[in-house]
Design a protein around this motif. Structure first.
Motif, PDB file in Angstrom:
ATOM      1  N   THR A  12      23.983  41.311  32.727  1.00 35.21           N
ATOM      2  CA  THR A  12      25.415  41.400  32.868  1.00 35.21           C
ATOM      3  C   THR A  12      26.092  42.351  33.706  1.00 35.21           C
ATOM      4  N   LEU A  13      27.352  42.005  34.375  1.00 37.87           N
ATOM      5  CA  LEU A  13      27.751  43.041  35.182  1.00 37.87           C
ATOM      6  C   LEU A  13      28.992  43.797  34.305  1.00 37.87           C
ATOM      7  N   THR A  14      29.213  44.949  34.829  1.00 37.65           N
ATOM      8  CA  THR A  14      30.451  45.888  34.410  1.00 37.65           C
ATOM      9  C   THR A  14      31.326  45.651  35.243  1.00 37.65           C
ATOM     10  N   LEU A  15      32.642  45.240  34.764  1.00 32.20           N
ATOM     11  CA  LEU A  15      34.016  44.920  35.750  1.00 32.20           C
ATOM     12  C   LEU A  15      34.725  45.976  35.947  1.00 32.20           C
ATOM     13  N   THR A  16      35.768  46.133  36.480  1.00 29.93           N
ATOM     14  CA  THR A  16      36.600  47.112  37.005  1.00 29.93           C
ATOM     15  C   THR A  16      37.136  47.831  35.560  1.00 29.93           C
ATOM     16  N   ASN A  17      37.422  47.060  34.617  1.00 30.99           N
ATOM     17  CA  ASN A  17      37.897  47.549  33.347  1.00 30.99           C
ATOM     18  C   ASN A  17      37.140  48.166  32.348  1.00 30.99           C
ATOM     19  N   ASP A 151      42.287  42.411  49.913  1.00 28.85           N
ATOM     20  CA  ASP A 151      43.102  44.018  50.421  1.00 28.85           C
ATOM     21  C   ASP A 151      44.430  43.644  50.307  1.00 28.85           C
ATOM     22  N   GLU A 152      45.175  42.516  50.546  1.00 28.49           N
ATOM     23  CA  GLU A 152      46.405  42.565  50.544  1.00 28.49           C
ATOM     24  C   GLU A 152      47.095  42.902  49.057  1.00 28.49           C
ATOM     25  N   VAL A 153      46.330  42.398  48.012  1.00 33.94           N
ATOM     26  CA  VAL A 153      46.850  42.292  46.718  1.00 33.94           C
ATOM     27  C   VAL A 153      46.555  43.881  46.275  1.00 33.94           C
ATOM     28  N   THR A 154      45.344  44.209  46.698  1.00 36.48           N
ATOM     29  CA  THR A 154      45.125  45.695  46.321  1.00 36.48           C
ATOM     30  C   THR A 154      45.784  46.932  46.895  1.00 36.48           C
ATOM     31  N   ASP A 155      46.015  46.540  48.159  1.00 36.07           N
ATOM     32  CA  ASP A 155      47.133  47.655  48.664  1.00 36.07           C
ATOM     33  C   ASP A 155      48.619  47.717  48.289  1.00 36.07           C
ATOM     34  N   GLY A 158      47.760  48.646  44.262  1.00 39.38           N
ATOM     35  CA  GLY A 158      46.880  49.948  43.779  1.00 39.38           C
ATOM     36  C   GLY A 158      45.748  49.428  42.867  1.00 39.38           C
ATOM     37  N   VAL A 159      45.734  48.090  42.569  1.00 44.03           N
ATOM     38  CA  VAL A 159      44.756  47.711  41.541  1.00 44.03           C
ATOM     39  C   VAL A 159      44.025  46.668  42.379  1.00 44.03           C
ATOM     40  N   ARG A 160      42.708  46.527  42.256  1.00 44.42           N
ATOM     41  CA  ARG A 160      41.674  45.708  42.961  1.00 44.42           C
ATOM     42  C   ARG A 160      41.264  44.663  41.994  1.00 44.42           C
ATOM     43  N   PRO A 161      41.238  43.430  42.197  1.00 45.14           N
ATOM     44  CA  PRO A 161      40.660  42.491  41.570  1.00 45.14           C
ATOM     45  C   PRO A 161      39.343  42.753  40.986  1.00 45.14           C
ATOM     46  N   LEU A 178      29.152  38.660  50.762  1.00 50.08           N
ATOM     47  CA  LEU A 178      28.564  39.597  49.645  1.00 50.08           C
ATOM     48  C   LEU A 178      28.956  41.074  50.035  1.00 50.08           C
ATOM     49  N   ARG A 179      28.662  41.615  51.134  1.00 49.30           N
ATOM     50  CA  ARG A 179      28.768  42.971  51.548  1.00 49.30           C
ATOM     51  C   ARG A 179      30.243  43.222  51.461  1.00 49.30           C
ATOM     52  N   GLU A 180      31.108  42.339  52.045  1.00 51.99           N
ATOM     53  CA  GLU A 180      32.645  42.795  51.930  1.00 51.99           C
ATOM     54  C   GLU A 180      33.165  43.086  50.592  1.00 51.99           C
ATOM     55  N   HIS A 181      32.775  42.079  49.562  1.00 46.37           N
ATOM     56  CA  HIS A 181      33.066  42.138  48.317  1.00 46.37           C
ATOM     57  C   HIS A 181      32.519  43.293  47.702  1.00 46.37           C
ATOM     58  N   ARG A 182      31.201  43.800  48.018  1.00 48.75           N
ATOM     59  CA  ARG A 182      30.702  44.918  47.399  1.00 48.75           C
ATOM     60  C   ARG A 182      31.215  46.213  47.741  1.00 48.75           C
ATOM     61  N   GLU A 183      31.399  46.139  48.895  1.00 48.98           N
ATOM     62  CA  GLU A 183      32.074  47.605  49.771  1.00 48.98           C
ATOM     63  C   GLU A 183      33.402  47.670  48.919  1.00 48.98           C
ATOM     64  N   ARG A 184      34.140  46.565  48.279  1.00 43.76           N
ATOM     65  CA  ARG A 184      35.393  46.861  47.844  1.00 43.76           C
ATOM     66  C   ARG A 184      35.300  46.670  46.320  1.00 43.76           C
ATOM     67  N   GLY A 185      34.142  46.832  45.812  1.00 45.45           N
ATOM     68  CA  GLY A 185      33.885  46.826  44.440  1.00 45.45           C
ATOM     69  C   GLY A 185      34.145  45.939  43.553  1.00 45.45           C
TER      70      GLY A 185
END
Length: 265
Positions: A12-17, A151-155, A158-161, A178-185
């Protein structure tokens, strides 16, 4: 093969929330009517605990029916649905319709199905944040977005997907994505893994033959080892079970590198 023979993955992966998403899910795109009920029921019986649907799939009621009749507790199944940008301005109404069809009071993940124009993405994302705050969706994310749109919706909010669902397979592998996504969590979820010639590709077929596995199992296992969520679909019970039987083997480093290299060709 019997269900007792199946070795399902438990990653499993643990997501933002804080919600855990099984890396293996069951996709339902283009499966409708009674086929959707039967296929979803077969997936749950085989042990899948992650179901993926969408408003535009037209099968939420059938997926919900299969879940309700399965005997599997709702809290044990991770349910994803998606809202198309054409429903901008009616996001929460769309989600409530989805919940009614699915027969649940929340989804575990709600995605913007693809990007819209102008301010649509940010406006929709604000509604998605509201849905999460109301408890209608435990996690919220996007689909078919690139890093700039994330980045647009996060900025703006203040909530990232939590996750981005994109077309993904060894033939589409891109380490930079993959790297771009993981850098953004932001977790990556792949769809259409078994399409686009992947099942017939000579190198994938060769690896599968050497390991006494199917090409589909090799592709699904490759996703898991990259910690990319994968949602294979089928209407055939035997294939549904086979696609889940990927917990009993591991791809070696050389095989992983060879599969990754297919994305650069």
């Amino acid at each position: 093969m019997t269900d007792r023979d199946l070795q399902l993955p438990d990653q499993t992966l643990t997501l933002t929330n804080g919600t855990s998403i099984p890396l293996l899910g069951f996709g339902t795109w283009q499966i409708t009517g009674d086929d959707a009920v039967r296929a979803t029921a077969a997936a749950l019986e085989a042990g899948y605990r992650h179901l993926d649907t969408a408003t535009v799939y037209g099968n939420e009621a059938e997926v919900g029916r299969a879940l309700a009749e399965s005997g599997v507790a709702r809290e044990d199944v991770f349910v994803t649905t998606k809202c198309p940008p054409g429903r901008a301005g009616r996001e929460l109404d769309t989600l409530r319709e989805s919940l009614d069809l699915l027969g649940t009071d929340h989804v575990d993940l709600w995605l913007i199905h693809w990007s819209g124009r102008g301010s649509t993405n940010v406006d929709m994302w604000r509604a998605f944040v509201e849905a999460r705050e109301q408890g209608l969706a435990r996690e919220i994310g996007v689909s078919n977005f690139d890093a700039a749109l994330i980045d647009e919706v996060t900025d703006a909010t203040g909530v990232r997907p939590a996750i981005d669902q994109v077309e993904w397979s060894p033939l589409l592998f891109d380490a930079a994505t993959l790297r771009e996504h993981r850098e953004r969590g932001v977790a990556v979820e792949g769809y259409s893994a078994l399409r686009g010639g992947t099942l017939d590709h000579p190198e994938i077929v060769a690896i599968a033959g050497r390991l006494d596995r199917t090409p589909a199992q090799v592709i699904i296992r490759w996703h898991l080892q990259h910690e990319v969520v994968v949602i294979p679909k089928s209407v055939h019970p035997e294939r549904i079970r086979s696609n889940a039987d990927v917990g009993g083997f591991v791809l070696g480093d050389e095989d992983m590198a060879a599969l990754d290299a297919l994305g650069g060709r």
